[in-house]
Design a protein around this motif. Structure first.
Motif, PDB file in Angstrom:
ATOM      1  N   PHE A  16       0.842  -1.465  -0.102  1.00 15.18           N
ATOM      2  CA  PHE A  16       0.248   0.202   0.109  1.00 15.18           C
ATOM      3  C   PHE A  16       1.371   1.212   0.149  1.00 15.18           C
ATOM      4  O   PHE A  16       1.994   1.123   0.710  1.00 15.18           O
ATOM      5  CB  PHE A  16      -0.894   0.006   1.401  1.00 15.18           C
ATOM      6  CG  PHE A  16      -2.132   1.135   1.878  1.00 15.18           C
ATOM      7  CD1 PHE A  16      -3.419   0.718   0.370  1.00 15.18           C
ATOM      8  CD2 PHE A  16      -1.950   2.271   1.996  1.00 15.18           C
ATOM      9  CE1 PHE A  16      -4.375   1.390   0.567  1.00 15.18           C
ATOM     10  CE2 PHE A  16      -2.515   3.226   2.029  1.00 15.18           C
ATOM     11  CZ  PHE A  16      -3.970   2.969   2.085  1.00 15.18           C
ATOM     12  N   PRO A  17       0.606   2.329  -0.587  1.00 15.74           N
ATOM     13  CA  PRO A  17      -0.306   2.520  -1.378  1.00 15.74           C
ATOM     14  C   PRO A  17      -0.428   1.822  -2.919  1.00 15.74           C
ATOM     15  O   PRO A  17      -1.311   2.286  -4.076  1.00 15.74           O
ATOM     16  CB  PRO A  17      -0.924   4.116  -1.960  1.00 15.74           C
ATOM     17  CG  PRO A  17       0.423   4.687  -1.446  1.00 15.74           C
ATOM     18  CD  PRO A  17       1.054   3.431  -0.381  1.00 15.74           C
ATOM     19  N   SER A  23      -4.511  -3.173  -3.917  1.00 10.03           N
ATOM     20  CA  SER A  23      -3.558  -2.252  -3.505  1.00 10.03           C
ATOM     21  C   SER A  23      -5.044  -0.422  -3.893  1.00 10.03           C
ATOM     22  O   SER A  23      -4.966   0.076  -2.955  1.00 10.03           O
ATOM     23  CB  SER A  23      -1.816  -1.533  -3.848  1.00 10.03           C
ATOM     24  OG  SER A  23      -1.327  -2.788  -3.435  1.00 10.03           O
ATOM     25  N   PHE A  27      -7.159   1.005  -1.324  1.00  9.58           N
ATOM     26  CA  PHE A  27      -6.877   2.813  -1.157  1.00  9.58           C
ATOM     27  C   PHE A  27      -8.607   3.581  -1.528  1.00  9.58           C
ATOM     28  O   PHE A  27      -9.212   3.954  -1.168  1.00  9.58           O
ATOM     29  CB  PHE A  27      -5.835   3.108  -2.390  1.00  9.58           C
ATOM     30  CG  PHE A  27      -5.545   4.260  -1.792  1.00  9.58           C
ATOM     31  CD1 PHE A  27      -6.579   4.775  -1.270  1.00  9.58           C
ATOM     32  CD2 PHE A  27      -3.917   4.750  -2.672  1.00  9.58           C
ATOM     33  CE1 PHE A  27      -5.494   6.423  -0.967  1.00  9.58           C
ATOM     34  CE2 PHE A  27      -3.646   6.172  -2.319  1.00  9.58           C
ATOM     35  CZ  PHE A  27      -4.784   7.054  -1.520  1.00  9.58           C
ATOM     36  N   VAL A  42      -4.639   2.426   7.663  1.00 11.15           N
ATOM     37  CA  VAL A  42      -4.780   0.774   6.571  1.00 11.15           C
ATOM     38  C   VAL A  42      -3.319   0.331   7.215  1.00 11.15           C
ATOM     39  O   VAL A  42      -2.422   0.896   6.977  1.00 11.15           O
ATOM     40  CB  VAL A  42      -4.600   1.447   5.482  1.00 11.15           C
ATOM     41  CG1 VAL A  42      -4.106   0.141   3.880  1.00 11.15           C
ATOM     42  CG2 VAL A  42      -5.683   2.222   4.834  1.00 11.15           C
ATOM     43  N   SER A  44      -0.710  -2.347   6.546  1.00 13.98           N
ATOM     44  CA  SER A  44      -0.066  -3.092   5.200  1.00 13.98           C
ATOM     45  C   SER A  44       0.294  -4.002   6.195  1.00 13.98           C
ATOM     46  O   SER A  44       1.441  -4.197   7.433  1.00 13.98           O
ATOM     47  CB  SER A  44       0.169  -2.166   4.059  1.00 13.98           C
ATOM     48  OG  SER A  44       0.884  -1.593   4.359  1.00 13.98           O
ATOM     49  N   PRO A  52       1.326   5.754  12.390  1.00 14.00           N
ATOM     50  CA  PRO A  52       0.833   5.939  10.565  1.00 14.00           C
ATOM     51  C   PRO A  52       1.007   6.999  10.495  1.00 14.00           C
ATOM     52  O   PRO A  52       1.436   8.576  11.088  1.00 14.00           O
ATOM     53  CB  PRO A  52      -0.373   5.926  12.196  1.00 14.00           C
ATOM     54  CG  PRO A  52      -0.103   4.881  12.343  1.00 14.00           C
ATOM     55  CD  PRO A  52       1.242   4.979  13.280  1.00 14.00           C
ATOM     56  N   VAL A  55      -2.313   9.793   4.719  1.00 18.84           N
ATOM     57  CA  VAL A  55      -2.047   8.951   3.085  1.00 18.84           C
ATOM     58  C   VAL A  55      -3.312  10.358   2.406  1.00 18.84           C
ATOM     59  O   VAL A  55      -3.030  10.696   1.307  1.00 18.84           O
ATOM     60  CB  VAL A  55      -2.512   8.565   2.957  1.00 18.84           C
ATOM     61  CG1 VAL A  55      -2.740   7.371   1.317  1.00 18.84           C
ATOM     62  CG2 VAL A  55      -1.441   7.012   3.479  1.00 18.84           C
ATOM     63  N   ARG A  64      -4.807   7.212   6.962  1.00 15.54           N
ATOM     64  CA  ARG A  64      -3.934   6.909   7.735  1.00 15.54           C
ATOM     65  C   ARG A  64      -2.946   6.044   6.869  1.00 15.54           C
ATOM     66  O   ARG A  64      -3.917   4.617   6.710  1.00 15.54           O
ATOM     67  CB  ARG A  64      -3.259   7.828   8.544  1.00 15.54           C
ATOM     68  CG  ARG A  64      -3.576   8.842   9.109  1.00 15.54           C
ATOM     69  CD  ARG A  64      -2.997   9.288  10.837  1.00 15.54           C
ATOM     70  NE  ARG A  64      -4.121   8.547  11.758  1.00 15.54           N
ATOM     71  CZ  ARG A  64      -4.234   8.168  12.993  1.00 15.54           C
ATOM     72  NH1 ARG A  64      -2.880   8.820  13.445  1.00 15.54           N
ATOM     73  NH2 ARG A  64      -5.216   7.677  13.558  1.00 15.54           N
ATOM     74  N   HIS A  65      -1.639   5.095   6.701  1.00 16.68           N
ATOM     75  CA  HIS A  65      -1.525   4.013   6.549  1.00 16.68           C
ATOM     76  C   HIS A  65      -0.159   3.856   8.145  1.00 16.68           C
ATOM     77  O   HIS A  65       0.921   4.834   8.034  1.00 16.68           O
ATOM     78  CB  HIS A  65      -0.320   3.609   5.043  1.00 16.68           C
ATOM     79  CG  HIS A  65       0.145   3.169   4.736  1.00 16.68           C
ATOM     80  ND1 HIS A  65       1.173   3.193   4.270  1.00 16.68           N
ATOM     81  CD2 HIS A  65       0.134   1.746   5.340  1.00 16.68           C
ATOM     82  CE1 HIS A  65       1.620   1.960   3.739  1.00 16.68           C
ATOM     83  NE2 HIS A  65       1.275   1.309   4.460  1.00 16.68           N
TER      84      HIS A  65
END
Length: 420
Positions: A16-17, A23, A27, A42, A44, A52, A55, A64-65
């Protein structure tokens, strides 16, 4: 770390992303959740970022990721990779969830198979958190390493047939999967592949035979789904009398030659190879048509090709046979051309028809393709349905690991299974 408030953990061993078709799926759906007012993290499979990072801030919620490190490193030994992906998968995701100061409203799982699902499911049950499965495939044995008795297929099969029906909710990518799980008593929401369509710049011109050869494009990894060999051979046959070229993005020249049993590439076919996912948009936008041909089998009707959505968003008409729910969005002569089957002969017929298309009609197709993407596949369109679906999960029982809930009982009583 996450703060107080309503938030959702969207977890799985995916990249991700960017990095794979999943992906884009994650998203788009995460953006719909954020537009519905949820904060989404997310989680991943990559090793980073460690905390985090934001995004997207579009919509009422925050996206957020963070990476949980579920995917083994590239330099890990074969044994180490096998242990991580078969035995320990899900441990790091659960550890990350345990470290958060507040519990999420729900956990949405994408991929990972039975082991991953079992670990995350146990964590959800212990903590009173709703569990949702994002289901996008129904795998055929020949698609998986080891075939029908290989661990990947057995794991996916167990998750699809036994674990997902016990979730409090299911998000299905196709009407076939929606129907399958709804008949088993599940609470199901249908969401096709989505993206931020209005961030995609559409093509503004058509390059047909009036200005040169028809420029068709194939992009992606053919695997066991796309009939790339059929596409190449049909293009070669047509190009002997009609000006048409095909650009193949994704596989290498060697991989394409293997598909052709070692034969040289036809002069009408170019294979630039793999390109970053971020660059696909410009490539598709500058093509006259994208081409997608798949066998009409259970697994192609259960999934839904993201590349179809991406092409329409670019304003690039599609030449394809109809699998999954594509017939809802692809009308012959409007957003592209429909092949009545997946044979080379039929594709040759349609390619000749496309090559003779007047520029004015091609421009109309571009406009129709883009309009369909805006009305059907933009993530904002699903914000309200997603919000209602998430609200409906409160108080529903999650059953797994031998326990029995309403969904399980319905599964045992159901008849006329159209997918298993």
């Amino acid at each position: 770390m996450t703060g107080a408030g309503t938030w959702i953990a969207y977890v799985g061993p995916f990249r991700f992303p960017w990095g794979e078709p999943g992906s884009r799926r994650v998203f788009g759906l995460a953006q719909s959740m954020a537009a519905a007012g949820r904060d989404v993290v997310v989680v991943s499979g990559e090793s980073g970022p460690k905390t985090p990072v934001t995004v997207s801030t579009a919509g009422a919620g925050l996206l957020r990721h963070v990476g949980a490190g579920e995917r083994p490193s590239a330099d890990a030994s074969i044994v180490s990779k096998a242990v991580q992906m078969v035995v320990r998968l899900g441990e790091r995701t659960v550890r990350w969830l345990d470290e958060q100061p507040t519990r999420p409203e729900c956990v949405v799982v994408y991929g990972g198979g039975a082991q991953y699902m079992a670990r995350v499911g146990r964590w959800c049950r212990r903590n009173g958190v709703a569990l949702v499965a994002d289901v996008v495939e129904w795998y055929a044995p020949h698609q998986m390493p080891g075939g029908a008795l290989g661990p990947p297929h057995l794991s996916a099969k167990f998750a699809l047939r036994h674990q997902y029906p016990r979730c409090q909710g299911i998000i299905a990518i196709s009407s076939l999967l929606e129907r399958h799980y709804r008949e088993r008593g599940g609470r199901v929401l249908l969401v096709p592949p989505t993206l931020d369509v209005f961030e995609v710049k559409p093509g503004g011109h058509a390059v047909t035979t009036e200005a040169g050869p028809l420029n068709a494009v194939y992009f992606g990894t053919p695997g066991r789904k796309d009939l790339l060999t059929t596409i190449i051979r049909a293009t070669d046959a047509v190009s002997r009398r009609t000006p048409v070229t095909l650009s193949v993005y994704g596989p290498t020249v060697e991989q394409v030659r293997d598909l052709l049993d070692g034969a040289d590439l036809p002069s009408s076919v170019r294979v630039p190879g793999r390109v970053p996912q971020q660059d696909v948009e410009a490539i598709v936008r500058n093509a006259d048509f994208s081409v997608l041909v798949r066998p009409s089998e259970r697994f192609t009707h259960a999934g839904f090709p993201t590349k179809f959505v991406e092409s329409l968003a670019c304003g690039t008409p599609v030449i394809a046979n109809l699998t999954s729910d594509m017939g809802r969005y692809l009308q012959d002569g409007r957003q592209g051309f429909v092949c009545v089957d997946h044979s080379s002969t039929e594709l040759e017929r349609v390619l000749r028809r496309a090559a003779m298309l007047p520029r004015s009609q091609h421009e109309e197709m571009r406009v129709a393709a883009r309009a369909t993407a805006e009305s059907s596949f933009d993530y904002r369109r699903f914000a309200q349905p997603v919000a209602g679906f998430l609200d409906s999960l409160h108080g529903r029982r999650y059953a797994i690991d031998g326990t029995t809930g309403p969904a399980v009982a319905r599964t045992r009583r159901s008849r006329g299974d159209d997918i298993t």
